[in-house]
Scaffold this motif. Structure first.
Motif, mmCIF file in Angstrom:
data_model
loop_
_atom_site.group_PDB
_atom_site.id
_atom_site.type_symbol
_atom_site.label_atom_id
_atom_site.label_comp_id
_atom_site.label_asym_id
_atom_site.label_seq_id
_atom_site.Cartn_x
_atom_site.Cartn_y
_atom_site.Cartn_z
ATOM 1 N N GLN A 2 0.849 -1.197 0.000
ATOM 2 C CA GLN A 2 0.000 0.000 0.000
ATOM 3 C C GLN A 2 0.877 1.236 0.000
ATOM 4 O O GLN A 2 1.855 1.306 0.747
ATOM 5 N N LEU A 3 0.504 2.183 -0.849
ATOM 6 C CA LEU A 3 1.219 3.437 -0.949
ATOM 7 C C LEU A 3 0.190 4.562 -0.844
ATOM 8 O O LEU A 3 -0.784 4.570 -1.599
ATOM 9 N N VAL A 4 0.405 5.490 0.059
ATOM 10 C CA VAL A 4 -0.544 6.586 0.271
ATOM 11 C C VAL A 4 0.200 7.915 0.199
ATOM 12 O O VAL A 4 1.020 8.221 1.071
ATOM 13 N N GLU A 5 -0.107 8.683 -0.837
ATOM 14 C CA GLU A 5 0.531 9.983 -1.036
ATOM 15 C C GLU A 5 -0.241 11.088 -0.319
ATOM 16 O O GLU A 5 -1.463 10.993 -0.132
ATOM 17 N N SER A 6 0.473 12.121 0.045
ATOM 18 C CA SER A 6 -0.141 13.312 0.637
ATOM 19 C C SER A 6 0.766 14.509 0.376
ATOM 20 O O SER A 6 1.913 14.344 -0.049
ATOM 21 N N GLY A 7 0.223 15.700 0.644
ATOM 22 C CA GLY A 7 1.033 16.911 0.551
ATOM 23 C C GLY A 7 0.802 17.762 -0.673
ATOM 24 O O GLY A 7 1.399 18.835 -0.800
ATOM 25 N N GLY A 9 -1.372 20.168 -3.427
ATOM 26 C CA GLY A 9 -2.200 21.343 -3.228
ATOM 27 C C GLY A 9 -1.984 22.376 -4.299
ATOM 28 O O GLY A 9 -1.340 22.106 -5.314
ATOM 29 N N LEU A 10 -2.510 23.553 -4.041
ATOM 30 C CA LEU A 10 -2.370 24.689 -4.955
ATOM 31 C C LEU A 10 -1.235 25.581 -4.456
ATOM 32 O O LEU A 10 -1.222 25.962 -3.273
ATOM 33 N N VAL A 11 -0.322 25.908 -5.346
ATOM 34 C CA VAL A 11 0.810 26.752 -4.978
ATOM 35 C C VAL A 11 1.089 27.722 -6.113
ATOM 36 O O VAL A 11 0.847 27.408 -7.293
ATOM 37 N N GLN A 12 1.590 28.883 -5.767
ATOM 38 C CA GLN A 12 1.929 29.875 -6.791
ATOM 39 C C GLN A 12 3.247 29.527 -7.462
ATOM 40 O O GLN A 12 4.098 28.845 -6.863
ATOM 41 N N PRO A 13 3.423 29.986 -8.686
ATOM 42 C CA PRO A 13 4.731 29.778 -9.350
ATOM 43 C C PRO A 13 5.866 30.300 -8.479
ATOM 44 O O PRO A 13 5.763 31.370 -7.875
ATOM 45 N N GLY A 14 6.938 29.505 -8.422
ATOM 46 C CA GLY A 14 8.066 29.840 -7.562
ATOM 47 C C GLY A 14 7.966 29.278 -6.166
ATOM 48 O O GLY A 14 8.939 29.320 -5.403
ATOM 49 N N GLY A 15 6.825 28.733 -5.810
ATOM 50 C CA GLY A 15 6.613 28.185 -4.478
ATOM 51 C C GLY A 15 7.162 26.779 -4.320
ATOM 52 O O GLY A 15 7.768 26.219 -5.245
ATOM 53 N N SER A 16 6.940 26.220 -3.139
ATOM 54 C CA SER A 16 7.452 24.900 -2.808
ATOM 55 C C SER A 16 6.354 24.022 -2.218
ATOM 56 O O SER A 16 5.396 24.525 -1.618
ATOM 57 N N LEU A 17 6.528 22.736 -2.392
ATOM 58 C CA LEU A 17 5.670 21.731 -1.758
ATOM 59 C C LEU A 17 6.543 20.536 -1.404
ATOM 60 O O LEU A 17 7.520 20.248 -2.105
ATOM 61 N N ARG A 18 6.152 19.836 -0.332
ATOM 62 C CA ARG A 18 6.774 18.562 -0.025
ATOM 63 C C ARG A 18 5.713 17.478 -0.031
ATOM 64 O O ARG A 18 4.755 17.515 0.745
ATOM 65 N N LEU A 19 5.890 16.525 -0.918
ATOM 66 C CA LEU A 19 5.001 15.382 -0.993
ATOM 67 C C LEU A 19 5.545 14.258 -0.134
ATOM 68 O O LEU A 19 6.767 14.083 -0.018
ATOM 69 N N GLY A 108 -2.357 8.817 -5.778
ATOM 70 C CA GLY A 108 -1.936 10.083 -6.359
ATOM 71 C C GLY A 108 -2.344 11.284 -5.520
ATOM 72 O O GLY A 108 -3.305 11.229 -4.745
ATOM 73 N N THR A 109 -1.582 12.357 -5.686
ATOM 74 C CA THR A 109 -1.916 13.619 -5.030
ATOM 75 C C THR A 109 -1.772 14.747 -6.052
ATOM 76 O O THR A 109 -0.791 14.794 -6.797
ATOM 77 N N GLN A 110 -2.766 15.611 -6.099
ATOM 78 C CA GLN A 110 -2.804 16.664 -7.113
ATOM 79 C C GLN A 110 -1.913 17.831 -6.710
ATOM 80 O O GLN A 110 -2.016 18.349 -5.595
ATOM 81 N N VAL A 111 -1.070 18.250 -7.634
ATOM 82 C CA VAL A 111 -0.270 19.462 -7.474
ATOM 83 C C VAL A 111 -0.677 20.430 -8.577
ATOM 84 O O VAL A 111 -0.630 20.088 -9.761
#
Length: 115
Positions: A2-7, A9-19, A108-111
């Motif tokens: 089982q694999l469960v992604e999170s993290g 979201g909606l981010v502005q150009p130049g921003g960061s996210l950690r999945l 999957g997680t939507q970015v």
């Protein structure tokens, strides 16, 4: 497996996210892990791979210099740190592990990168 992604979201150009991808059902520390993504109307593409002991990583050209893949074998979790995000990074991001020819995927997680 089982694999469960999170993290995502909606981010502005130049921003960061950690999945994050939480894994279960197998000996996590023994296997390489990967991140893939699929943009609307396009095929699924490899983003990054990390070896079982974090000793090796590999990135698609699209993420080199901007993305970092890491893992915590004590937490059975693999991460994708994404910096300097661009609109073309918009996609569903999937965690993956492979056994021979068989692939296992998370949901999957939507970015979404948009101003």
């Amino acid at each position: 497996v089982q694999l469960v992604e999170s993290g995502g979201g909606l981010v502005q150009p130049g921003g960061s996210l950690r999945l994050s991808c939480a894994a279960s059902g197998f000996t996590f520390s023994s296997y390489a892990m990967s991140w893939y993504r699929q943009a609307p109307g396009k095929g699924r593409e490899l983003v990054a791979v990390i070896g079982s002991a974090s000793s090796s990583t590999n990135f698609a050209d699209s993420g080199k210099g901007r993305f970092t893949i890491s893992r915590d074998n004590a937490k059975n979790t693999v991460y994708l740190q994404m910096n300097s995000l661009r609109p073309e990074d918009t996609a569903v991001y999937y965690c993956n592990t492979r056994r021979g020819s068989k692939n296992y995927w998370g949901q999957g997680t939507q970015v979404t990168v948009s101003s």
